[in-house]
Enzyme design. Structure first.
Site: not given
Ligand code: F6P
Length: 540
Positions: A206, A212, A265-266, A351, A382, A509
């Site tokens: 987003k 990452e 995002g979620r 979240e 199990h 972060k």
């Molecule tokens: O972990 C925090 C977060 O901001 C989530 O809310 C989001 O889904 C994820 O990181 C990834 O963010 P982006 O889509 O901006 O890479």
């Protein structure tokens, strides 16, 4: 009476009803409460929800509904669908429902019409998905695309990964791989299996700033460039609410799919964030998934609270959490295709509602989101079910079952027998007296019986819910995810939380960036002694 007085009064009645319910055994309530099963069972958008094995009495059930009314769930629901800026800390509307509405809908985000742009986005997604699937869109050397590498994390990963796992064909022409972690092993193993000339790399973020995702995207881009040369970037696709940043990364403009700040995002799998799935599953399947969610939206919007599936599922949670002090919930889908559902729900619920102050910044007086964990049934039986049946904590369980399964004959009944048995065992238990009688009949000594009977007895009276899908189709699966989204929203309303921001992820972060500069040889920065010592050790 002011609103807050009304809410306080409703909470007081809720507490009283919860106290009353805590002394009743669930199993006994079926005999004592005529209509319990009917009142607590309902159908919505192809799903059946049975909440009759929860700990609430009918009186407590009514008190929960009164609480929902007093907390303004109906008004909040109207504000959600009207596109009001209910994500107040970011001044944004929350309109994932607009993403899955049928053509011709007319949603507004803070007064701005959005449905036409949503539909245009869907057309663009369909064109890419159909083009790749038909072979009209090919790789830079003219070969058909055989694989998609989907890079993203959190909401840009968990939803698409779950959708693919839930709906993918048993034998797929498209090899869809997901990479999320910044542990290099993740991307290294994914790339090991893929050919640059036949792979599209779909980068989903987003913000397009997530460490990452950018680290993985850089590795994938270098991998493409090393093999394909100057045309390599034509294998890149991006999905982002920051399209210019994606373009600056090297993604061709016509391959950047946008979405909007009013999509959390979620809650974003319904947008172009689901593009990899639309390619892998085919646009018809993906659109059927959207239609299933839209059916749940209509149900949530129109049904009275007492027959409203997301509302009742939320109230069951609130009753357990706030009425009976239960800090966890287990989610156990008896469907291998839904094995990633617990991970998806961890982000969705924890979240969204893992907060300790309300939307005005005031400390909350009530406990909020419980920890969610789970695994697929029967595997979980199990592993952690021992604790569910006999542990010192009562952990409510949410079972998900699918009436008609797939695969070799004779297996589905075994699976279904297990889910029903677990729910029954949790509720009914096995009294010590019964175990004793059995051991006596076997001729055991009293000393042995005294030791064994308590260990082999089950306290029972442990609550569970069941969500039953007739079949796992794109439609019922879409409805299931939308059910959970709206459930999370209703809980947030009752707790007074803004469910659509996530400030709690920011501190870690920014500290990671500081520490990274030190691990990479930058100057030492102030830390607590433990962190400083660990940094020193890792630098050696
Ligand atoms: O972990 C925090 C977060 O901001 C989530 O809310 C989001 O889904 C994820 O990181 C990834 O963010 P982006 O889509 O901006 O890479």
């Amino acid at each position: 009476m002011t609103d807050s007085t009304q809410i306080d009064t409703a909470w007081t009645a809720f507490d009283r009803a919860a106290k009353g319910a805590s002394s009743a055994r669930i199993a006994a309530l079926f005999g004592k409460e005529p209509g319990r099963l009917e009142t607590m069972t309902l159908a919505a958008a192809g799903l059946t929800l049975d909440l009759s094995k929860q700990s609430w009495t009918l009186k407590a059930f009514d008190a929960c509904l009164d609480l929902a009314r007093a907390a303004g769930v109906e008004t909040a629901r109207a504000a959600l669908f009207a596109g009001e800026p209910i994500n107040a800390s970011e001044n944004r509307a929350v309109l994932h429902s607009a993403l899955r509405a049928a053509e011709g809908a007319s949603f507004n985000a803070v007064g701005e019409p959005v449905s036409a742009t949503v539909e245009a986005g869907r057309v663009a997604m369909r064109a890419l998905a159909e083009g790749v699937r038909s072979g009209r869109i090919r790789g830079s050397s003219g070969q058909a695309i055989k694989a998609i590498l989907h890079i993203g994390i959190g909401g840009s990963d968990l939803g698409p990964r779950l959708v693919w796992e839930a709906l993918k064909p048993m034998r797929s022409r498209i090899n869809l791989r997901f990479v999320s972690n910044v542990d290099g092993y993740d991307i290294a193993t994914a790339l090991e299996e893929l050919e640059p000339a036949t792979t599209l790399v779909v980068i989903v973020s987003k913000t397009f700033t997530t460490q990452e995702t950018l680290a993985n995207a850089e590795v994938a881009r270098a991998w493409l460039r090393a093999a394909l040369g100057p045309v390599a970037d034509s294998h890149l696709v991006a999905v982002s609410a920051a399209p210019k940043v994606a373009e600056a990364f090297g993604v061709p403009r016509e391959r950047v799919f946008g979405f909007w700040d009013w999509v959390g995002g979620r809650y974003s799998v319904w947008s172009a964030v689901g593009l990899s799935c639309a390619i892998g599953l085919g646009p018809e399947c993906f659109e059927a998934f959207l239609a299933g969610a839209a059916a749940m939206d209509s149900h949530f919007q129109d049904a009275a609270l007492e027959r409203n599936a997301p509302v009742l599922l939320a109230l069951a949670q609130i009753f357990n959490r706030n009425g009976l002090g239960r800090p966890m919930r287990a989610v156990v889908p008896y469907a291998q295709r839904l094995r990633l559902l617990p991970a998806f729900l961890q982000q969705l619920e924890m979240e969204s509602n893992g907060k300790r102050v309300d939307a005005q910044g005031r400390p909350l007086r009530r406990a909020t989101a419980p920890a969610v964990f789970g695994d697929v049934g029967t595997n979980g039986q199990h592993a952690f079910f021992q604790l569910l049946h006999q542990g010192t904590d009562v952990i409510p369980v949410e079972f998900i079952a699918v009436a008609k399964g797939e695969g070799p004959a004779g297996m589905q009944d075994k699976l279904l027998a297990n889910v029903l048995a677990q729910a029954e065992a949790l509720m009914v238990g096995r009294p010590e007296a019964e175990v004793r009688a059995e051991l006596e009949a076997k001729g055991l000594e009293e000393a042995q019986i005294a030791t064994l009977a308590p260990q082999r007895a089950f306290p029972g009276d442990r609550p569970s819910s069941l969500i039953l899908l007739d079949k796992l189709t794109p439609e019922t699966f879409g409805a299931l995810l939308a059910l959970y989204e709206h459930k999370t929203f209703v809980e947030g309303v009752i707790w007074g939380i803004n469910s659509f921001d996530q400030w709690g992820v920011e501190l870690g972060k920014s500290l990671a960036l500081r520490i990274l500069s030190e691990l990479e040889g930058g100057e030492a920065l102030p830390h607590d002694p433990s962190t400083a010592a660990l940094i020193e050790r890792l630098k050696q």
